[in-house]
Design a protein around this motif. Structure first.
Motif, mmCIF file in Angstrom:
data_model
loop_
_atom_site.group_PDB
_atom_site.id
_atom_site.type_symbol
_atom_site.label_atom_id
_atom_site.label_comp_id
_atom_site.label_asym_id
_atom_site.label_seq_id
_atom_site.Cartn_x
_atom_site.Cartn_y
_atom_site.Cartn_z
ATOM 1 N N GLU A 86 -2.535 -0.533 10.192
ATOM 2 C CA GLU A 86 -3.815 -1.179 9.875
ATOM 3 C C GLU A 86 -4.094 -1.151 8.375
ATOM 4 O O GLU A 86 -4.597 -2.117 7.797
ATOM 5 N N TYR A 87 -3.768 -0.012 7.763
ATOM 6 C CA TYR A 87 -3.963 0.103 6.313
ATOM 7 C C TYR A 87 -3.116 -0.934 5.588
ATOM 8 O O TYR A 87 -3.601 -1.624 4.674
ATOM 9 N N ASN A 88 -1.868 -1.041 5.979
ATOM 10 C CA ASN A 88 -0.970 -2.002 5.319
ATOM 11 C C ASN A 88 -1.387 -3.440 5.578
ATOM 12 O O ASN A 88 -1.022 -4.336 4.810
ATOM 13 N N LYS A 89 -2.139 -3.676 6.663
ATOM 14 C CA LYS A 89 -2.602 -5.032 6.946
ATOM 15 C C LYS A 89 -3.886 -5.353 6.187
ATOM 16 O O LYS A 89 -4.052 -6.469 5.667
ATOM 17 N N GLU A 90 -4.812 -4.393 6.129
ATOM 18 C CA GLU A 90 -6.108 -4.653 5.515
ATOM 19 C C GLU A 90 -6.051 -4.627 3.988
ATOM 20 O O GLU A 90 -6.697 -5.434 3.325
ATOM 21 N N ILE A 91 -5.306 -3.695 3.446
ATOM 22 C CA ILE A 91 -5.261 -3.568 1.986
ATOM 23 C C ILE A 91 -4.715 -4.838 1.321
ATOM 24 O O ILE A 91 -5.323 -5.356 0.371
ATOM 25 N N ARG A 138 -4.824 -7.844 2.475
ATOM 26 C CA ARG A 138 -5.822 -8.905 2.643
ATOM 27 C C ARG A 138 -6.986 -8.722 1.673
ATOM 28 O O ARG A 138 -7.449 -9.682 1.040
ATOM 29 N N SER A 139 -7.458 -7.482 1.538
ATOM 30 C CA SER A 139 -8.554 -7.221 0.597
ATOM 31 C C SER A 139 -8.133 -7.511 -0.835
ATOM 32 O O SER A 139 -8.902 -8.065 -1.627
ATOM 33 N N ARG A 140 -6.912 -7.130 -1.151
ATOM 34 C CA ARG A 140 -6.419 -7.419 -2.499
ATOM 35 C C ARG A 140 -6.323 -8.917 -2.734
ATOM 36 O O ARG A 140 -6.618 -9.415 -3.845
#
Length: 325
Positions: A231-236, A238-240
């Protein structure tokens, strides 16, 4: 009735036959005890009167008969193994495994964090020096078993039970092999260590169920950590991406405003240069251009000449003619 005639062989003929029989038997025994064959994967160590004489290669060879020379055939080109804590059925090496009671003792070990573990392993080795193997140590393979057990207990005793059972198996194998190879060379067993393999490494049976529960909990923890990392690797990223998009939009807007300001400055400078060349003309032109833009926005308007201040002029007031004079 006549009696059969007895044929008597002279004594010297009897003695001669016996001597020849003895000679023939001696020759046969000499041939049998002097010819031997060394298999393809072995070497023969020849002893004369119990003393080392030479080492012979595979093939047909000869030695002094009647036990004057003895030959020990050693499988120097074959990989041998010893099993600790278990036994494989059909083993041909007499020292391949110990009896049942000794196996139970071999595999019972204590780890560095004072936990018990059941460790089974295999030592794969070769005979690389037949002379040392036969004459330096009385029982080289038995000595190898004792050394290997000592080394494995030392290596396992330096690690925690988790390292022994899970993550540290390869390091244990490598360190045990290096330690065992040094000791074998030091004791001059005539043996080289090829490999050490850990087989079954488990906690003792009474605590096996509890240990399995701990392993399941650890696996569940690892699974949850992996999911969180996913999840971290997916959200970060996208946020970036959103942040980069906003930054680029802001930079584009800033560049647009800067360019517009620079254009306004250039236009003002251009007009100012023209104004300095002819101030009155430029002032009048700017006044007229400004009035041209302002007056149409004023709606209805009446313009009087300053000379007609006391005369009431006729005004055609037409509501439909907006801006008409």
């Amino acid at each position: 009735m006549s009696q059969p005639t007895e044929i008597r062989i002279p004594d010297f003929f009897r003695k001669g036959i016996i001597i020849w029989v003895v000679i023939i038997i001696g020759v046969l025994v000499a041939l049998i005890t002097s010819i031997y064959t060394v298999p393809a994967e072995s070497q023969g160590v020849v002893l004369r009167f119990g003393k080392y004489l030479k080492t012979v290669e595979p093939g047909l060879s000869y030695k002094l008969p009647f036990g004057l020379e003895r030959v020990y055939v050693l499988p120097v080109r074959r990989q041998l193994k010893q099993e600790y804590g278990f036994s494989t059925p059909g083993g041909t090496n007499p020292t391949q495994f110990a009896d049942r009671r000794a196996r139970d003792i071999e595999k019972s070990m204590m780890t560095g964090d004072l936990n018990a573990a059941v460790v089974e392993w295999i030592v794969q080795y070769r005979i690389n020096d037949p002379e040392l193997y036969l004459f330096k140590v009385l029982d080289p393979e038995g000595t190898l078993r004792h050394i290997s057990e000592s080394v494995m207990r030392t290596v396992v005793g330096d690690r925690t039970v988790d390292e022994v059972i899970t993550i540290g198996r390869q390091e244990i194998e490598e360190e045990a092999r290096e330690r065992l190879a040094k000791l074998v060379k030091k004791y001059e067993l005539g043996i080289s260590i090829d490999q050490i393999q850990l087989q079954n490494v488990n906690p003792p049976p009474p605590v096996q169920a509890s240990f399995n529960e701990v392993n399941q909990a650890q696996q569940e923890r690892e699974r949850m950590i992996n999911e969180a990392n996913g999840e971290y690797n997916k959200e970060i990223p996208r946020s970036r991406g959103v942040a980069d998009q906003k930054i680029q939009a802001a930079e584009g807007y800033a560049l647009k405003r800067v360019n517009e300001a620079m254009g306004d400055v250039a236009r003002f400078n251009y007009r100012f240069e023209e104004y300095e060349k002819a101030p009155e003309v430029t002032r009048t032109r700017l006044y007229l251009e400004t009035m041209k833009e302002v007056i149409p926005q004023m709606g209805k308007k009446i313009i009087l000449d300053e000379d007609a201040s006391q005369v009431l002029p006729f005004l055609k007031l037409d509501a439909g003619s907006k801006g008409e004079l």
